[in-house]
Design an enzyme around this catalytic site. Structure first.
Site, PDB file in Angstrom:
ATOM      1  N   ASP A 207     147.181 106.161  60.055  1.00 23.00           N
ATOM      2  CA  ASP A 207     148.585 105.969  60.194  1.00 23.00           C
ATOM      3  C   ASP A 207     148.669 106.393  62.532  1.00 23.00           C
ATOM      4  OD1 ASP A 207     149.675 106.258  58.277  1.00 23.00           O
ATOM      5  OD2 ASP A 207     150.805 108.504  58.559  1.00 23.00           O
ATOM      6  N   GLU A 366     157.604 100.327  54.485  1.00 18.85           N
ATOM      7  CA  GLU A 366     156.956 101.393  55.594  1.00 18.85           C
ATOM      8  C   GLU A 366     156.348 101.141  57.008  1.00 18.85           C
ATOM      9  OE1 GLU A 366     155.248 104.896  53.688  1.00 18.85           O
ATOM     10  OE2 GLU A 366     153.461 104.211  54.284  1.00 18.85           O
TER      11      GLU A 366
HETATM   12  O1  FUB Z   1     150.740 110.117  56.852  1.00 21.28           O
HETATM   13  C1  FUB Z   1     151.866 110.425  55.831  1.00 21.28           C
HETATM   14  C2  FUB Z   1     152.948 108.236  55.502  1.00 21.28           C
HETATM   15  O2  FUB Z   1     152.164 108.349  55.012  1.00 21.28           O
HETATM   16  C3  FUB Z   1     153.158 107.933  56.646  1.00 21.28           C
HETATM   17  O3  FUB Z   1     154.221 108.404  57.407  1.00 21.28           O
HETATM   18  C4  FUB Z   1     153.471 106.983  55.909  1.00 21.28           C
HETATM   19  O4  FUB Z   1     153.164 105.872  56.346  1.00 21.28           O
HETATM   20  C5  FUB Z   1     152.180 107.012  54.704  1.00 21.28           C
HETATM   21  O5  FUB Z   1     150.918 106.415  55.486  1.00 21.28           O
END
Ligand code: FUB
Length: 476
Positions: A207, A366
């Site tokens: 991320d 996301e």
């Molecule tokens: O790193 C945890 C979670 O995994 C993030 O919030 C999402 O976007 C995914 O990458």
């Protein structure tokens, strides 16, 4: 299979070989830096440290394991050699693609791997097959001289990588038995070239949020390597050139510093306004905000509660991103399964919850990220599950920070020939001058990562004349 021995280097006598071995070590030390061990030291269990390495023949000093025309061989390399020759003689050593205790694999700068096929050692792209993974995995054994190593095939025990007529073959000791052991022994030294440049920050992170602040690039990632992404701390890294990164350590530790949550520190982002830095972060699927006068903290929580609490809307309240428009207005975007946005108040830590927008974005999962170029708003986001190798990045464009959004397609996706799986949860930064853009993203760690063992890399992001984004070619 028999092979005629031609152009074989002349062999020295035993006495002069010993003398040469001393000067060879000195030569190697000078040319290629430190070795795994030096002559005169007790032989340790053979191993090759991971990372970029060059391997020098034990019995043909100055000749290094290299690839040429996609075939393995040995060739002379000196400090005066061309950059290509140095690069071809440099491999990034990784844990074995097919596993195995003490086994390794060798990746060239172009992303391809050394593997054997028909007993010839070749450079080929990883097609992911069980055969390929095993053919590209070699187990490290003691070599013929102290500090040297031999590389035994994982799936053909008893066969070792050796040079013969300057070519690399996977032979048994029955092939030219007189010279077999020495021909299959290599000294592991520091690399002639840089090797694989990524991950840009060493270790497991996901991320990545990239930003250019106060004359430096900054990266704010999730710390990976924890089941269920259960890290509780955030770190920051900075760089002036996107290559050399300084680790600023922990900038926010949920346990002691955040009163309302101490778990699942995920996917942060940063914004600058009012002479302060605003660090937005996930904590146990709430979104919080902390502020500081420095991009590396210390950060403190001005609210004492989440900025966006779990359950506020449908889906997970995660993956914040803040975009500030040319008129100075800042917008917070977030969501998982549902894509949200709202204009932040001038204090950057509050908003009118009645004004929250929900966006319709094809395939959205996301990691919303908004940026603006030539008056066009780009809404980019991740698709699928971060644990899937099919995780990827798509985008849409709009005429305002709230759209309406026109879906444009995929920016970034897996490239199995390079071993790139699950590239996503990206962020975008514009260089301080010109129209140069970069995309930071995570992928499964190469070679053996997964959705919670990810690593961060950066690639150029280019635009077509009509403003659409060219598919990003993942590099290593
Ligand atoms: O790193 C945890 C979670 O995994 C993030 O919030 C999402 O976007 C995914 O990458």
């Amino acid at each position: 299979m028999t092979h005629r021995s031609r152009n074989q280097p002349r062999r020295a006598s035993a006495a002069s070989r010993f003398k040469n071995s001393i000067s060879r070590v000195l030569t190697v030390s000078l040319l290629a830096g430190s070795l795994t061990a030096a002559v005169g030291q007790p032989a340790a269990a053979a191993e090759i440290p991971t990372g970029a390495r060059s391997l020098q023949s034990v019995n043909v000093p100055g000749y290094y394991l290299r690839h040429s025309n996609y075939l393995g061989g040995i060739a002379a390399v000196t400090s005066a050699s061309a950059a290509t020759a140095k690069s071809d003689a440099t491999f990034t050593v990784t844990p074995g693609l097919a596993g195995g205790a003490g086994c390794v694999s060798f990746q060239a700068a172009n992303g391809m791997w050394l593997r054997h096929r028909d007993y010839r050692v070749r450079l080929e792209a990883n097609n992911g097959s069980t055969t390929f993974l095993a053919d590209a995995t070699f187990c490290v054994r003691d070599g013929s001289s102290a500090g040297s190593v031999r590389l035994e095939s994982l799936n053909y025990p008893g066969r070792f990588i050796r040079h013969r007529d300057y070519e690399l073959w996977l032979d048994t000791s029955a092939t030219n038995p007189g010279t077999f052991t020495a021909d299959s022994s290599f000294l592991v030294g520091t690399p002639w070239a840089a090797g694989r440049r990524s991950p840009v920050i060493k270790g497991l992170y996901g991320d990545p949020n990239i930003a250019y602040l106060n004359g430096r690039y900054y990266l704010y990632p999730t710390t990976d390597g924890y089941a269920g992404w259960s890290s509780t701390r955030f770190k920051a890294f900075s760089s002036t050139d996107l290559v050399n990164w300084t680790d600023h350590g922990t900038i926010l530790d949920l346990g002691p510093q955040i009163s309302w949550s101490d778990s699942r520190a995920w996917a942060p982002t940063i914004a600058y306004r009012n002479n302060r830095y605003y660090f937005y972060f996930c904590a146990d699927t709430n979104i919080g905000v902390a502020t500081s006068t420095s991009p590396t903290g210390p950060f403190t929580d001005p609210l004492g509660r989440p900025l966006v609490a779990a359950g506020f809307r449908s889906g997970q309240m995660i993956d914040p991103h803040v975009f500030t428009d040319d008129d100075g207005a800042s917008y917070l975007y977030w969501g998982n399964g549902y894509a949200y946005g709202v204009r932040l108040n001038a204090d950057m830590v509050s908003y009118d919850s009645a004004q929250v927008r929900t966006f319709s974005l094809p395939n959205f999962r996301e990691a919303l990220f908004v940026f603006k170029r030539n008056g066009v708003y780009y809404m980019s986001y991740s698709v699928d599950d971060t644990r899937s190798e099919n995780y990827h990045v798509e985008y849409a464009t709009g005429t305002t920070p709230f759209g309406p959004w026109t879906h444009r397609g995929t920016i970034l996706a897996k490239n199995l020939s390079l071993g790139v799986k699950g590239p996503g949860h990206h962020s975008v930064v514009k260089a301080p001058t010109g129209d140069t853009w970069y995309i930071a993203y995570h992928r499964f760690a190469v070679p053996a990562g997964d959705g919670t063992n990810r690593e961060v890399t950066i690639d150029p992001m280019r635009f077509n004349a009509d403003g659409t984004i060219q598919p990003v070619t993942p590099t290593l």
